[in-house]
Design a protein around this motif. Structure first.
Motif, short mmCIF file in Angstrom:
data_model
loop_
_atom_site.label_atom_id
_atom_site.label_comp_id
_atom_site.label_asym_id
_atom_site.label_seq_id
_atom_site.Cartn_x
_atom_site.Cartn_y
_atom_site.Cartn_z
N GLU A 144 -20.57 -49.99 -11.18
CA GLU A 144 -21.46 -50.39 -12.12
C GLU A 144 -22.21 -49.09 -12.81
O GLU A 144 -22.98 -49.75 -13.80
N ARG A 145 -22.56 -48.20 -12.17
CA ARG A 145 -23.37 -47.06 -12.50
C ARG A 145 -24.63 -47.60 -12.86
O ARG A 145 -25.50 -47.62 -14.01
N ARG A 146 -25.28 -48.38 -11.75
CA ARG A 146 -26.63 -48.80 -11.70
C ARG A 146 -27.57 -48.21 -10.98
O ARG A 146 -27.02 -48.07 -9.77
N TYR A 147 -28.80 -47.95 -11.32
CA TYR A 147 -29.66 -47.15 -10.21
C TYR A 147 -30.24 -48.03 -9.09
O TYR A 147 -30.60 -47.78 -8.42
N THR A 148 -29.97 -49.46 -9.21
CA THR A 148 -30.18 -50.43 -8.35
C THR A 148 -29.63 -50.10 -6.91
O THR A 148 -30.15 -50.56 -5.81
N GLY A 149 -28.21 -49.50 -7.05
CA GLY A 149 -27.75 -48.97 -5.89
C GLY A 149 -28.53 -48.21 -4.72
O GLY A 149 -28.46 -48.36 -3.71
N LEU A 150 -29.64 -47.27 -5.28
CA LEU A 150 -30.17 -46.65 -4.76
C LEU A 150 -31.29 -47.39 -3.78
O LEU A 150 -31.52 -47.13 -2.70
N SER A 151 -31.77 -48.56 -4.33
CA SER A 151 -32.86 -49.58 -3.58
C SER A 151 -31.93 -50.35 -2.69
O SER A 151 -32.36 -50.39 -1.49
N THR A 152 -30.78 -50.68 -3.07
CA THR A 152 -29.83 -51.44 -1.93
C THR A 152 -29.64 -50.44 -1.01
O THR A 152 -29.49 -50.92 0.32
N LEU A 153 -29.35 -49.41 -1.12
CA LEU A 153 -28.88 -48.06 -0.13
C LEU A 153 -30.11 -48.13 0.86
O LEU A 153 -29.97 -47.86 2.14
N MET A 154 -31.35 -48.08 0.32
CA MET A 154 -32.56 -47.88 1.20
C MET A 154 -32.86 -49.39 1.97
O MET A 154 -33.20 -49.13 3.01
N VAL A 155 -32.28 -50.28 1.56
CA VAL A 155 -32.17 -51.70 2.41
C VAL A 155 -31.54 -51.28 3.53
O VAL A 155 -31.90 -51.82 4.69
N ALA A 156 -30.43 -50.79 3.31
CA ALA A 156 -29.37 -50.77 4.54
C ALA A 156 -29.85 -49.87 5.44
O ALA A 156 -29.75 -49.94 6.66
N THR A 157 -30.48 -48.72 4.75
CA THR A 157 -31.19 -47.66 5.82
C THR A 157 -32.31 -48.25 6.48
O THR A 157 -32.43 -48.08 7.87
N SER A 158 -33.09 -49.14 5.78
CA SER A 158 -34.29 -49.83 6.59
C SER A 158 -33.72 -50.84 7.75
O SER A 158 -34.26 -50.92 8.91
N VAL A 159 -32.67 -51.51 7.37
CA VAL A 159 -32.20 -52.50 8.25
C VAL A 159 -31.43 -51.37 9.58
O VAL A 159 -31.79 -52.28 10.81
N ALA A 160 -30.64 -50.46 9.43
CA ALA A 160 -30.32 -49.70 10.65
C ALA A 160 -31.43 -49.16 11.27
O ALA A 160 -31.39 -49.17 12.37
N LEU A 161 -32.46 -48.86 10.72
CA LEU A 161 -33.76 -48.18 11.49
C LEU A 161 -34.40 -49.40 12.12
O LEU A 161 -34.88 -49.16 13.40
#
Length: 445
Positions: A384-401
């Motif tokens: 989709e070429r949307r920068y919202t993917g970065l925030s979603t990736l940060m959510v995944a990182t926060s869940v793992a931590l």
């Protein structure tokens, strides 16, 4: 005034080698640096060497035995060359450590027993581990909303990834590229299966890819990373951060590559939508979480008892997480709370059941790894070429931590409870006369 006399220098070298080899097994199995340090100090102290300094970093262990001001210290180093999950070996080593600290075995007999443990083959054949990983992927697919066809497809894809990874590992391909190949296979196979028309048109590749990603994430040492950082072993934590980040980057690269190729070829690419939970699916999610945790324990060569306990931990974690999400609590907070419960329960019952706490903690949190969130983030970025993917990736990182931190917190909260139960048990049992140690038959269970 002089302290207790130390053993002869040859004995010091022998004991240090024994302690280092025990620490190596623990490090290779993903134990935290603080646990490895405490074990080495306990083993050395049990054989008359109370003044030892231990330095644990990500790739090596150094132990120095202080021998007063008149004699130079004795230093030994052990390099951790390979890492792999064998929870049966870890359980046997921890049982040996308990025997050593209770002064029930000589150093030479302990060394011989350690040789037998480390040289013994895995309790299950390698193909059985592949089946276990496939079963784990199927369970995770059901956990996040897939049906029977999706679960079977996820299992087949994961089995293929595991066999290809096994072949690449024999070729000594770096793990970064192994993760990239695994991510590309997971995404490419799922998209190809859906695009072939074999499955109904209502089925999307989302759940299959997310399940395979979860399996690939399960081998990363998130718990040890957070534990080392919290306990002050910053060098070891930094090494684990680099390893986890690099292997995750390889996984991301493989998924993104497959997504881009699929778009160029015109294959279907359905957005990874977060599947909604419902109260009716809670029993099914609980059973799926238990199955996923038990399958991961089997794939990690755990003992039968550990597999059962890990399954219960996974079921409790999945039920708690799903219930909290239904109650309106965010994904990160729900993950942290569920992981804390898993870590606390594992810390309390592990000693009673003679199971390493690491086994219960890691297997219990595996079904909650954010495979679906990672895939959704990568789809937003790559397709989709949307920068919202970065925030979603940060959510995944926060869940793992949050999962890793919750497990560590739960284990710390369990320590006073475990010590209190131990004192109560000794008080109720009363004094016992020491008798000869009965020989026991060595078992891989």
């Amino acid at each position: 005034m002089q302290g207790p006399a130390l053993p002869a220098e040859s004995t010091v070298h022998f004991v240090l080698d024994l302690a280092l080899r025990i620490g190596e097994v623990q490090m290779a199995s993903g134990a935290g640096a603080s646990d490895v340090t405490a074990t080495i100090i306990a083993v050395a102290g049990a054989y008359g060497m109370p003044h030892c300094e231990v330095d644990v970093i990500f790739t090596s262990i150094t132990v120095t035995c202080q021998r007063g001001v008149d004699l130079p210290p004795v230093t030994a180093v052990r390099v951790v060359r390979s890492r792999g999950l064998d929870y049966t070996r870890l359980a046997l080593v921890e049982r040996l450590v308990r025997t050593i600290t209770r002064n029930r075995v000589t150093a030479h007999d302990a060394h011989a027993e350690l040789d037998r443990i480390t040289n013994a083959p895995h309790p299950y054949p390698r193909w059985f581990a592949t089946l276990a990983y496939a079963g784990m992927a199927a369970a995770v697919a059901v956990l996040i909303g897939g049906d029977a066809l999706v679960a079977v497809s996820a299992a087949l894809i994961t089995a293929l990834i595991d066999r290809v990874g096994r072949l690449l590992n024999r070729r000594a391909l770096p793990f970064f590229f192994q993760q990239a190949v695994g991510g590309a296979l997971a995404t490419g196979c799922a998209v190809a299966i859906v695009g072939s028309g074999v499955l109904p048109s209502s089925i999307t590749p989302t759940t299959m890819v997310a399940a395979a990603i979860t399996v690939l994430l399960s081998g990363l040492s998130f718990v040890s990373l957070v534990q080392d950082a919290i306990t002050g072993y910053n060098v070891t934590a930094a090494g684990r951060i680099v390893e986890v980040s690099l292997m995750t980057a390889g996984l991301i690269a493989g998924v993104v590559l497959a997504l881009n190729i699929g778009v160029k070829l015109g294959l279907p690419s359905v957005p990874a939508v977060q599947l909604s939970s419902s109260l009716l699916r809670l029993p099914l999610q609980t059973a799926a979480g238990a199955a996923a945790a038990a399958c991961f324990a089997l794939a990690s060569y755990a003992t039968p008892r550990s597999v059962v306990v890990a399954g219960i931990a996974g079921g409790v974690g999945a039920a708690g997480f799903s219930a909290l999400v239904l109650a309106g609590i965010g994904q990160t907070t729900a993950s942290a709370v569920a992981a804390t419960v898993i870590g606390f329960a594992g810390g309390v019952i592990s000693r009673r059941l003679a199971i390493p706490p690491l086994v219960i903690a890691v297997c219990g949190m595996v079904p909650l790894l954010p495979g679906l969130t990672i895939y959704r983030a990568l789809f937003e970025l790559a397709v989709e070429r949307r920068y919202t993917g970065l925030s979603t990736l940060m959510v995944a990182t926060s869940v793992a931590l949050a999962l890793a931190a919750g497990v560590v917190l739960g284990e710390y909260l369990a320590q006073p409870v475990r010590h209190g139960l131990g004192r109560l048990e000794r008080r109720l049992s009363g004094p016992r006369l020491a008798g000869p140690l009965r020989p026991t038959r060595r078992r891989l269970e």
